[in-house]
Design a protein around this motif. Structure first.
Motif, PDB file in Angstrom:
ATOM      1  N   VAL A 127       1.712  -4.301   2.144  1.00 59.61           N
ATOM      2  CA  VAL A 127       1.875  -5.244   1.027  1.00 59.61           C
ATOM      3  C   VAL A 127       0.552  -5.413   0.284  1.00 59.61           C
ATOM      4  O   VAL A 127      -0.482  -4.879   0.698  1.00 59.61           O
ATOM      5  N   THR A 128       0.589  -6.169  -0.806  1.00 61.69           N
ATOM      6  CA  THR A 128      -0.579  -6.267  -1.704  1.00 61.69           C
ATOM      7  C   THR A 128      -0.895  -7.714  -2.072  1.00 61.69           C
ATOM      8  O   THR A 128      -1.185  -8.015  -3.228  1.00 61.69           O
ATOM      9  N   ILE A 129      -0.853  -8.591  -1.109  1.00 65.25           N
ATOM     10  CA  ILE A 129      -1.069 -10.013  -1.369  1.00 65.25           C
ATOM     11  C   ILE A 129      -2.451 -10.283  -1.965  1.00 65.25           C
ATOM     12  O   ILE A 129      -2.597 -11.053  -2.922  1.00 65.25           O
ATOM     13  N   ILE A 130      -3.481  -9.664  -1.412  1.00 61.45           N
ATOM     14  CA  ILE A 130      -4.844  -9.972  -1.862  1.00 61.45           C
ATOM     15  C   ILE A 130      -5.071  -9.512  -3.294  1.00 61.45           C
ATOM     16  O   ILE A 130      -5.741 -10.195  -4.074  1.00 61.45           O
ATOM     17  N   ASP A 131      -4.513  -8.368  -3.664  1.00 60.87           N
ATOM     18  CA  ASP A 131      -4.608  -7.950  -5.069  1.00 60.87           C
ATOM     19  C   ASP A 131      -4.038  -9.028  -5.977  1.00 60.87           C
ATOM     20  O   ASP A 131      -4.596  -9.330  -7.038  1.00 60.87           O
ATOM     21  N   GLY A 132      -2.913  -9.600  -5.566  1.00 59.50           N
ATOM     22  CA  GLY A 132      -2.283 -10.629  -6.378  1.00 59.50           C
ATOM     23  C   GLY A 132      -3.086 -11.918  -6.416  1.00 59.50           C
ATOM     24  O   GLY A 132      -3.172 -12.574  -7.453  1.00 59.50           O
ATOM     25  N   ASN A 133      -3.694 -12.263  -5.298  1.00 66.59           N
ATOM     26  CA  ASN A 133      -4.432 -13.527  -5.211  1.00 66.59           C
ATOM     27  C   ASN A 133      -5.854 -13.435  -5.759  1.00 66.59           C
ATOM     28  O   ASN A 133      -6.350 -14.376  -6.386  1.00 66.59           O
ATOM     29  N   MET A 134      -6.516 -12.307  -5.506  1.00 66.88           N
ATOM     30  CA  MET A 134      -7.931 -12.179  -5.844  1.00 66.88           C
ATOM     31  C   MET A 134      -8.188 -11.264  -7.033  1.00 66.88           C
ATOM     32  O   MET A 134      -9.300 -11.225  -7.570  1.00 66.88           O
ATOM     33  N   GLY A 135      -7.161 -10.508  -7.453  1.00 63.91           N
ATOM     34  CA  GLY A 135      -7.361  -9.511  -8.482  1.00 63.91           C
ATOM     35  C   GLY A 135      -7.863  -8.210  -7.883  1.00 63.91           C
ATOM     36  O   GLY A 135      -8.274  -8.153  -6.724  1.00 63.91           O
ATOM     37  N   GLY A 136      -7.820  -7.152  -8.660  1.00 67.05           N
ATOM     38  CA  GLY A 136      -8.271  -5.863  -8.164  1.00 67.05           C
ATOM     39  C   GLY A 136      -7.116  -4.989  -7.723  1.00 67.05           C
ATOM     40  O   GLY A 136      -5.943  -5.357  -7.843  1.00 67.05           O
ATOM     41  N   THR A 137      -7.464  -3.828  -7.170  1.00 65.77           N
ATOM     42  CA  THR A 137      -6.445  -2.853  -6.777  1.00 65.77           C
ATOM     43  C   THR A 137      -6.670  -2.305  -5.369  1.00 65.77           C
ATOM     44  O   THR A 137      -6.070  -1.301  -4.991  1.00 65.77           O
ATOM     45  N   GLY A 138      -7.530  -2.925  -4.591  1.00 62.00           N
ATOM     46  CA  GLY A 138      -7.869  -2.403  -3.269  1.00 62.00           C
ATOM     47  C   GLY A 138      -6.700  -2.335  -2.316  1.00 62.00           C
ATOM     48  O   GLY A 138      -6.561  -1.367  -1.555  1.00 62.00           O
ATOM     49  N   SER A 139      -5.848  -3.344  -2.318  1.00 59.22           N
ATOM     50  CA  SER A 139      -4.682  -3.338  -1.435  1.00 59.22           C
ATOM     51  C   SER A 139      -3.762  -2.181  -1.801  1.00 59.22           C
ATOM     52  O   SER A 139      -3.257  -1.461  -0.925  1.00 59.22           O
ATOM     53  N   LEU A 140      -3.537  -2.005  -3.103  1.00 61.76           N
ATOM     54  CA  LEU A 140      -2.671  -0.934  -3.588  1.00 61.76           C
ATOM     55  C   LEU A 140      -3.272   0.433  -3.289  1.00 61.76           C
ATOM     56  O   LEU A 140      -2.598   1.322  -2.748  1.00 61.76           O
ATOM     57  N   ASN A 141      -4.548   0.616  -3.628  1.00 66.57           N
ATOM     58  CA  ASN A 141      -5.168   1.930  -3.464  1.00 66.57           C
ATOM     59  C   ASN A 141      -5.307   2.326  -2.003  1.00 66.57           C
ATOM     60  O   ASN A 141      -5.083   3.489  -1.636  1.00 66.57           O
ATOM     61  N   ALA A 142      -5.705   1.362  -1.161  1.00 68.95           N
ATOM     62  CA  ALA A 142      -5.834   1.661   0.265  1.00 68.95           C
ATOM     63  C   ALA A 142      -4.462   1.939   0.870  1.00 68.95           C
ATOM     64  O   ALA A 142      -4.317   2.828   1.717  1.00 68.95           O
ATOM     65  N   GLY A 143      -3.459   1.184   0.434  1.00 70.38           N
ATOM     66  CA  GLY A 143      -2.104   1.423   0.925  1.00 70.38           C
ATOM     67  C   GLY A 143      -1.621   2.810   0.538  1.00 70.38           C
ATOM     68  O   GLY A 143      -1.047   3.535   1.362  1.00 70.38           O
ATOM     69  N   ASN A 144      -1.867   3.192  -0.715  1.00 67.25           N
ATOM     70  CA  ASN A 144      -1.467   4.525  -1.162  1.00 67.25           C
ATOM     71  C   ASN A 144      -2.188   5.602  -0.349  1.00 67.25           C
ATOM     72  O   ASN A 144      -1.576   6.590   0.076  1.00 67.25           O
TER      73      ASN A 144
END
Length: 268
Positions: A127-144
């Motif tokens: 999931v990508t909760i931190i991207d949503g809360n803090m901004g950025g794309t780290g959750s998405l990119n690391a997940g990918n």
């Protein structure tokens, strides 16, 4: 009054009556034309809307690419361990989430040991909760990137590397794809041209977003969420989970059951 005058008045009244009837007929035709025109306009608009909707419905939804070996509803689960293991650990996680990092650092070796004995398999939901809360794309990119590693058969190894090198959630260092590729060097044989292209192109970005959306409808609201055989076992402050407790719970759940068939798992 003379006959001539009476006839003159009658003719005038008849003329007035005839004019009034003509005026009424003209007004009726006018109203009919207005109403008819409005109906035509409405029908035309309805036709346009129906056409738009028909065209929209005729366009098939683009399929979301799924990684190799993904399971679960809509193939949104990354499994590790023996597929036929008697117990399942379900983990909802975000690679930027510090609580997820703490869980991994505390329980990783225990989970690996249980997996490698055939007692446990793990189902990971990204999931990508931190991207949503803090901004950025780290959750998405690391997940990918982790899912790209799944395609290469090295999800567990790269999963561990990501958490071993997890940055402060406020830095969004995982948003840098070059950094993720640098970390891939820590997993032997992972950094191929195929893996590099998968990371740089965000091949599984839509899959990660779909997984994150599914988490939103799961009834859970935070990461990590950890379930053993469907029951929440992590996060209770009055009765905190420990590695030993997890082992005991798995042993109790597996009593009398056959261990799963284990295949070698690449490690970092």
């Amino acid at each position: 009054m003379s006959q001539k005058n009476r006839e003159g008045k009658r003719t005038a009244r008849e003329a007035m009556h005839e004019q009034r009837e003509k005026d009424k007929a003209r007004e009726k035709r006018k109203r009919t034309l207005i109403v008819g025109g409005a109906v035509v306009v409405v029908l035309a608009i309805a036709g346009v809307v129906a056409g738009v909707l028909a065209n929209h419905k005729s366009e098939p939804a683009k399929p979301v690419a799924s990684p190799k070996g993904a399971t679960g509803n809509d193939n949104l689960v990354i499994p590790t361990g023996a597929a036929d293991a008697p117990s399942t650990l379900t983990v909802y996680e975000d690679f930027r989430c510090p609580g997820c990092g703490m869980f991994e650092k505390t329980f990783r070796d225990t989970v690996h040991s249980l997996e490698d004995s055939g007692a446990l398999k793990a189902d990971y939901h990204l999931v990508t909760i931190i991207d949503g809360n803090m901004g950025g794309t780290g959750s998405l990119n690391a997940g990918n990137a982790a899912v790209c590693a799944q395609d290469a058969g090295k999800f567990r190894a790269f999963h561990d590397v990501l958490y071993e090198n997890q940055p402060d959630e406020r830095e969004d260092k995982f948003g840098d794809k070059a950094y993720l590729l640098e970390l891939a060097d820590k997993v032997p044989g992972l950094k191929t041209d195929t893996f590099t292209a998968c990371v740089n192109n965000g091949t599984y970005d839509s899959w990660i977003k779909k997984s994150a959306a599914a988490f939103g409808g799961s009834g859970f609201s935070s990461t990590p969420t950890v379930l053993l055989n469907g029951k929440s076992v992590y996060g209770n402050q009055t009765d905190p989970l420990t590695p030993d407790k997890l082992k005991q719970q798995v042993e109790a759940a597996n009593k009398g059951k056959k261990a799963g068939t284990v295949t070698p798992t690449p490690t970092s």
